[in-house]
Design a protein around this motif. Structure first.
Motif, PDB file in Angstrom:
ATOM      1  N   UNK A 127      31.341  14.596   1.263  1.00 20.03           N
ATOM      2  CA  UNK A 127      32.652  13.586   1.185  1.00 20.03           C
ATOM      3  C   UNK A 127      32.015  12.414   1.555  1.00 20.03           C
ATOM      4  N   UNK A 128      32.709  11.261   1.421  1.00 16.22           N
ATOM      5  CA  UNK A 128      32.140   9.927   1.784  1.00 16.22           C
ATOM      6  C   UNK A 128      33.431   9.087   1.818  1.00 16.22           C
ATOM      7  N   UNK A 129      33.385   8.089   3.002  1.00 15.13           N
ATOM      8  CA  UNK A 129      34.160   7.272   3.065  1.00 15.13           C
ATOM      9  C   UNK A 129      33.636   5.788   2.524  1.00 15.13           C
ATOM     10  N   UNK A 130      34.459   5.300   1.737  1.00  5.20           N
ATOM     11  CA  UNK A 130      33.817   4.218   1.049  1.00  5.20           C
ATOM     12  C   UNK A 130      33.829   2.767   1.840  1.00  5.20           C
ATOM     13  N   UNK A 131      32.968   2.777   2.798  1.00  6.33           N
ATOM     14  CA  UNK A 131      32.953   1.898   3.622  1.00  6.33           C
ATOM     15  C   UNK A 131      32.129   0.582   3.292  1.00  6.33           C
ATOM     16  N   UNK A 132      32.515  -0.144   2.207  1.00  4.99           N
ATOM     17  CA  UNK A 132      31.804  -1.206   1.478  1.00  4.99           C
ATOM     18  C   UNK A 132      31.037  -2.228   2.360  1.00  4.99           C
ATOM     19  N   UNK A 133      31.659  -2.550   3.423  1.00  2.09           N
ATOM     20  CA  UNK A 133      30.644  -3.422   4.134  1.00  2.09           C
ATOM     21  C   UNK A 133      29.374  -2.962   4.727  1.00  2.09           C
ATOM     22  N   UNK A 134      29.179  -1.561   4.564  1.00  2.00           N
ATOM     23  CA  UNK A 134      28.009  -1.297   4.941  1.00  2.00           C
ATOM     24  C   UNK A 134      26.809  -1.845   4.105  1.00  2.00           C
ATOM     25  N   UNK A 135      27.406  -2.220   2.870  1.00  2.00           N
ATOM     26  CA  UNK A 135      26.490  -2.713   1.698  1.00  2.00           C
ATOM     27  C   UNK A 135      26.582  -4.195   1.596  1.00  2.00           C
ATOM     28  N   UNK A 136      27.360  -4.769   2.757  1.00  2.00           N
ATOM     29  CA  UNK A 136      27.438  -6.402   2.666  1.00  2.00           C
ATOM     30  C   UNK A 136      26.191  -6.881   2.684  1.00  2.00           C
ATOM     31  N   UNK A 137      25.934  -8.107   2.008  1.00  2.00           N
ATOM     32  CA  UNK A 137      24.683  -8.823   1.755  1.00  2.00           C
ATOM     33  C   UNK A 137      24.042  -9.254   3.349  1.00  2.00           C
ATOM     34  N   UNK A 138      24.983  -9.847   4.036  1.00  2.65           N
ATOM     35  CA  UNK A 138      24.462 -10.302   5.316  1.00  2.65           C
ATOM     36  C   UNK A 138      24.122  -8.873   6.214  1.00  2.65           C
ATOM     37  N   UNK A 339      32.784  -9.598  -2.411  1.00  2.00           N
ATOM     38  CA  UNK A 339      31.443 -10.194  -2.523  1.00  2.00           C
ATOM     39  C   UNK A 339      30.703  -9.172  -3.126  1.00  2.00           C
ATOM     40  N   UNK A 340      30.809  -8.538  -3.955  1.00  2.86           N
ATOM     41  CA  UNK A 340      30.111  -7.463  -4.801  1.00  2.86           C
ATOM     42  C   UNK A 340      29.824  -6.051  -4.090  1.00  2.86           C
ATOM     43  N   UNK A 341      30.237  -5.855  -3.064  1.00  2.00           N
ATOM     44  CA  UNK A 341      30.141  -4.670  -2.152  1.00  2.00           C
ATOM     45  C   UNK A 341      30.954  -3.527  -2.652  1.00  2.00           C
ATOM     46  N   UNK A 342      32.073  -3.586  -3.469  1.00  2.00           N
ATOM     47  CA  UNK A 342      32.855  -2.708  -3.883  1.00  2.00           C
ATOM     48  C   UNK A 342      31.889  -1.754  -4.907  1.00  2.00           C
ATOM     49  N   UNK A 343      31.194  -2.477  -5.855  1.00  2.00           N
ATOM     50  CA  UNK A 343      30.405  -1.895  -6.846  1.00  2.00           C
ATOM     51  C   UNK A 343      29.431  -0.874  -6.275  1.00  2.00           C
ATOM     52  N   UNK A 344      28.822  -1.713  -5.270  1.00  2.00           N
ATOM     53  CA  UNK A 344      27.646  -1.088  -4.719  1.00  2.00           C
ATOM     54  C   UNK A 344      27.953   0.303  -4.092  1.00  2.00           C
ATOM     55  N   UNK A 345      28.914   0.304  -3.165  1.00  2.00           N
ATOM     56  CA  UNK A 345      29.393   1.499  -2.509  1.00  2.00           C
ATOM     57  C   UNK A 345      29.933   2.581  -3.395  1.00  2.00           C
ATOM     58  N   UNK A 346      30.511   2.458  -4.339  1.00  2.00           N
ATOM     59  CA  UNK A 346      30.761   3.302  -5.556  1.00  2.00           C
ATOM     60  C   UNK A 346      29.678   3.699  -6.287  1.00  2.00           C
ATOM     61  N   UNK A 347      28.712   2.995  -6.463  1.00  2.00           N
ATOM     62  CA  UNK A 347      27.561   3.338  -7.043  1.00  2.00           C
ATOM     63  C   UNK A 347      26.481   4.476  -6.107  1.00  2.00           C
ATOM     64  N   UNK A 348      26.686   4.108  -4.805  1.00  2.00           N
ATOM     65  CA  UNK A 348      25.991   5.023  -3.924  1.00  2.00           C
ATOM     66  C   UNK A 348      26.625   6.301  -3.911  1.00  2.00           C
TER      67      UNK A 348
END
Length: 418
Positions: A127-138, A339-348
């Motif tokens: 399972x995975x928590x969709x913590x999108x800020x983990x993939x924030x650019x800064x 800031x684009x992180x939503x797509x990255x966390x779902x991709x991950x």
């Protein structure tokens, strides 16, 4: 699972986060389709059906997610329901053999966190928590700096969920907004996940390090009361609501290796947005607020006064931009939710589903993030007392390493995978 086969996923929860964020993030991914949608409310379900048609998906609508779990053609479930239901739905999905990802939110008890871990260990289904800020650019750029040793030995970190949220909260008192009861009845850091993303990665939590204790304090509540009076009038029933959540919640965590982390929840008073990211080590410091950085031996130094000088962080953030973001920029894919992180966390998450691996933020990580809410509530209720932080890994954190490498991994930066 073949990397060429199109993944078929289900989306449970069709509110603002589900249809406004998660659905679009799934649609932005390659070789995946939403095959089922679910919500208890018929009006939301109808909106979901229309959006699925717009996306070109033939998605079956349900009002009970348990019917989705009976379908053998569903590879994974993404959950965007209210906070209260995340863990129960995730556990049901794992028991049904379905990979599951759920949106962020704090826990209501430590037992709830243990349940998530127990079901994962019993079933072996990730399972995975969709913590999108983990993939924030800064965040990823600073994490890259941490791994490259720019800050030396990390001693302290900070993060927060800080912005002006009270207008939305009060304005939706009578509209069934799911956050309202949590602000009315709980005094805790109810949203610790975003602020914790950078410290969690930088301090190797659950992989060589862990949290051992926590203290939390709350200010009085002024913002929500004042906003209620402004919107509904002094003396109105709404202005007399007894909001329990303090305007500013400050939480300090201690790690097994002696570092500290300060988390701040500050979303009821007028202020600009900030995740309050800060990393401080033996060789330097980064602060999101002010976009400032100092690296010993590299940044300016005032010889006359004998002290370091801040410099803008932009140049170093660009130099150490994470390969994920460099790749996306080259592809012209830097836009999107948060800031684009939503797509990255779902991709991950979908990358893990497709490859049959564990997820970048797994059950142990999710439980650790979420537990902060329940523990801070206990500490505040006890006058800011120190409470011990449970070890959800049962000691595995001491030697635990990631059992696979992915470009989406959050334990290290694998430049060779790009």
């Amino acid at each position: 699972m073949s990397n060429d086969r199109k993944l078929r996923v289900a989306l449970v929860g069709l509110g603002g986060r589900g249809l406004g964020g998660t659905a679009h993030a799934i649609h932005a991914c390659d070789n995946v389709e939403i095959a089922a949608i679910c919500d208890l409310k018929e009006d939301r379900l109808a909106k979901g059906v229309e959006l699925m048609k717009e996306f070109g998906y033939d998605a079956t609508p349900y009002t009970d997610y348990r019917y989705i779990l009976e379908r053998r053609d569903i590879d994974a479930v993404l959950v965007a329901t209210s906070w209260l239901t995340h863990v129960q739905i995730a556990c049901d999905c794992m028991r049904a053999g379905k990979y599951v990802a759920f949106e962020v939110g704090g826990a209501f008890s430590i037992e709830q966190c243990r349940k998530l871990v127990d079901v994962y260990e019993e079933t072996g289904v990730p399972c995975m928590m969709l913590e999108n800020i983990s993939y924030g650019r800064p965040e990823l750029a600073v994490f890259n700096m941490v791994r490259k040793g720019l800050f030396g030995e990390i001693v302290h970190a900070e993060g927060g969920y800080c912005h002006f949220f009270e207008t939305r909260m009060v304005g939706q008192i009578h509209e069934g907004y799911y956050r309202v009861p949590h602000y009315l009845h709980r005094n805790c850091d109810n949203y610790p996940c975003h602020g914790m993303a950078l410290p969690f990665m930088a301090l190797d939590i659950n992989r060589g390090n862990r949290f051992v204790s926590l203290v939390s304090v709350a200010t009085k509540t002024v913002g929500l009361r004042n906003e209620s009076e402004r919107v509904f009038g002094v003396g109105s029933p709404e202005s007399r609501l007894d909001w329990q959540l303090g305007d500013v919640i400050t939480t300090i965590l201690k790690t097994a290796h002696g570092q500290t982390v300060t988390l701040t929840l500050d979303d009821q008073l007028p202020r600009p947005y900030s995740r309050r990211g800060m990393i401080q080590g033996s060789a330097g410091i980064y602060m999101e607020d002010g976009n400032q950085i100092y690296i010993d031996g590299r940044s300016p130094y005032n010889e006359n006064r004998g002290h370091p000088i801040w410099e803008p962080a932009d140049a170093l953030l660009k130099e150490y931009d994470h390969p994920i973001w460099k790749e996306r920029e080259a592809q012209g894919r830097t836009e999107g939710g948060h800031g684009g992180t939503d797509a990255i966390v779902v991709e991950a998450f979908l990358d893990a589903v497709r490859n049959g691996t564990n997820t970048p933020l797994d059950a142990y990580d999710s439980a650790t993030y979420m537990a902060i809410s329940a523990l801070s509530e206990q500490s505040i209720a006890e006058g800011g007392s120190m409470v011990f932080f449970p070890d959800f890994t049962d000691g595995k954190w001491i030697v635990r390493e990631r059992d696979y490498k992915s470009k989406y991994s959050l334990d290290d930066v694998y430049d060779d995978l790009f």
